[in-house]
Motif scaffolding. Structure first.
Motif, PDB file in Angstrom:
ATOM      1  N   VAL A 207      47.925  36.573  54.186  1.00 33.21           N
ATOM      2  CA  VAL A 207      47.628  38.364  53.935  1.00 33.21           C
ATOM      3  C   VAL A 207      46.599  38.040  56.502  1.00 33.21           C
ATOM      4  CG1 VAL A 207      45.722  38.894  52.341  1.00 33.21           C
ATOM      5  CG2 VAL A 207      44.509  37.872  54.240  1.00 33.21           C
ATOM      6  N   ARG A 208      46.574  38.459  57.160  1.00 34.22           N
ATOM      7  CA  ARG A 208      46.016  38.397  58.407  1.00 34.22           C
ATOM      8  C   ARG A 208      44.285  38.312  58.740  1.00 34.22           C
ATOM      9  NH1 ARG A 208      48.212  42.835  57.638  1.00 34.22           N
ATOM     10  NH2 ARG A 208      47.898  44.341  59.151  1.00 34.22           N
TER      11      ARG A 208
ATOM     12  N   ASP B 179      48.316  41.034  38.217  1.00 32.29           N
ATOM     13  CA  ASP B 179      49.538  40.297  38.152  1.00 32.29           C
ATOM     14  C   ASP B 179      51.223  41.051  38.604  1.00 32.29           C
ATOM     15  OD1 ASP B 179      47.905  38.461  35.869  1.00 32.29           O
ATOM     16  OD2 ASP B 179      47.818  39.795  34.674  1.00 32.29           O
ATOM     17  N   PHE B 180      50.863  42.055  39.133  1.00 27.29           N
ATOM     18  CA  PHE B 180      51.852  42.541  40.049  1.00 27.29           C
ATOM     19  C   PHE B 180      52.214  42.140  40.679  1.00 27.29           C
ATOM     20  CE2 PHE B 180      49.982  45.858  36.380  1.00 27.29           C
ATOM     21  CZ  PHE B 180      51.180  45.756  35.288  1.00 27.29           C
ATOM     22  N   GLY B 181      51.844  41.125  41.269  1.00 26.48           N
ATOM     23  CA  GLY B 181      51.935  40.354  42.745  1.00 26.48           C
ATOM     24  C   GLY B 181      50.871  41.534  43.926  1.00 26.48           C
ATOM     25  N   GLU B 182      50.748  42.109  43.439  1.00 28.10           N
ATOM     26  CA  GLU B 182      50.014  43.211  44.614  1.00 28.10           C
ATOM     27  C   GLU B 182      48.326  42.422  44.522  1.00 28.10           C
ATOM     28  OE1 GLU B 182      50.782  47.347  43.117  1.00 28.10           O
ATOM     29  OE2 GLU B 182      49.834  46.602  41.945  1.00 28.10           O
ATOM     30  N   THR B 183      48.253  42.867  45.993  1.00 30.80           N
ATOM     31  CA  THR B 183      46.514  42.347  47.051  1.00 30.80           C
ATOM     32  C   THR B 183      46.248  43.865  46.891  1.00 30.80           C
ATOM     33  OG1 THR B 183      47.636  40.182  47.090  1.00 30.80           O
ATOM     34  CG2 THR B 183      44.864  40.700  48.502  1.00 30.80           C
ATOM     35  N   PHE B 184      45.072  43.613  46.730  1.00 33.16           N
ATOM     36  CA  PHE B 184      44.359  45.030  47.690  1.00 33.16           C
ATOM     37  C   PHE B 184      43.425  44.098  48.802  1.00 33.16           C
ATOM     38  CE2 PHE B 184      45.824  46.434  43.529  1.00 33.16           C
ATOM     39  CZ  PHE B 184      46.050  47.899  43.808  1.00 33.16           C
TER      40      PHE B 184
ATOM     41  N   PHE C 123      44.501  48.365  51.780  1.00 30.11           N
ATOM     42  CA  PHE C 123      45.312  48.599  52.043  1.00 30.11           C
ATOM     43  C   PHE C 123      46.336  47.874  50.630  1.00 30.11           C
ATOM     44  CE2 PHE C 123      45.041  49.967  56.196  1.00 30.11           C
ATOM     45  CZ  PHE C 123      46.320  50.285  56.925  1.00 30.11           C
ATOM     46  N   VAL C 124      47.402  47.939  50.295  1.00 29.12           N
ATOM     47  CA  VAL C 124      48.448  46.785  49.175  1.00 29.12           C
ATOM     48  C   VAL C 124      49.444  46.737  50.050  1.00 29.12           C
ATOM     49  CG1 VAL C 124      48.934  49.105  47.786  1.00 29.12           C
ATOM     50  CG2 VAL C 124      48.679  46.934  46.783  1.00 29.12           C
TER      51      VAL C 124
ATOM     52  N   LYS D  27      51.054  49.048  52.805  1.00 25.22           N
ATOM     53  CA  LYS D  27      50.491  50.441  52.978  1.00 25.22           C
ATOM     54  C   LYS D  27      49.121  51.146  52.191  1.00 25.22           C
ATOM     55  CE  LYS D  27      51.779  52.142  48.017  1.00 25.22           C
ATOM     56  NZ  LYS D  27      52.534  53.402  47.173  1.00 25.22           N
ATOM     57  N   ARG D  28      48.821  51.849  52.976  1.00 25.61           N
ATOM     58  CA  ARG D  28      47.271  51.994  52.994  1.00 25.61           C
ATOM     59  C   ARG D  28      46.657  52.790  51.535  1.00 25.61           C
ATOM     60  NH1 ARG D  28      43.926  54.725  57.258  1.00 25.61           N
ATOM     61  NH2 ARG D  28      41.692  55.464  56.558  1.00 25.61           N
TER      62      ARG D  28
END
Length: 154
Positions: free
Chosen positions: A95-96, A106-111, A127-128, A135-136
């Motif tokens: 992430v920036r 576990d689905f590789g998503e970062t919020f 964002f996800v 995406k927002r």
């Protein structure tokens, strides 16, 4: 924008049925000193709805996904701490620097909060990110939490 009152009702409705949070009297509710230390480590003020959450619930899980909290003491073992996760994700280039990580799954998503944009109430959009796709997801942390509880698939 999702109100705290709406969110409290939803949390109460799903408590014990997919939503597992602490309480304001739990040992996980951060002190003002820990909040200030965390904000210093991540380089920004935390949004009001997130601070409301950690002060009232300490932290917890939504359908098994941990919502990163502010641990009483930050150490190398504090993997569920928002500052620990944010620092780790930034250092690895996932992430920036304007991102504050609030949850991953576990689905590789970062919020994450995008702290480069703040509304008049001090809230950041969430964002996800999954791989290179971002995406927002919600206008605020309260909106993020409401959406994760009400519709975990979307």
């Amino acid at each position: 924008m999702t109100s705290i009152t709406e969110l409290e009702k939803l949390i109460a409705e799903y408590s014990g049925n997919g939503v597992e949070f602490g309480t304001a009297s739990s040992d996980l509710s951060p002190t003002d000193e820990r909040v200030a230390e965390t904000e210093n480590k991540i380089g920004c003020k935390l949004p009001p709805s997130y601070l409301w959450f950690v002060k009232n619930y300490g932290g917890g899980h939504v359908y098994g996904e941990e919502i990163f909290a502010i641990y009483p003491v930050l150490s190398d073992l504090s993997v569920g701490d928002i500052a620990y996760q944010t620092k780790s994700e930034r250092e690895q280039g996932f992430v920036r620097d304007s991102a504050v990580v609030v949850c991953s799954n576990d689905f590789g998503e970062t919020f994450y909060f995008d702290t480069s944009t703040q509304d008049d109430d001090g809230e950041y959009p969430v964002f996800v990110k999954a791989g290179a796709n971002e995406k927002r997801y919600a206008d605020s942390f309260a909106g993020f939490l409401y959406k994760r509880i009400e519709n975990p698939e979307g």
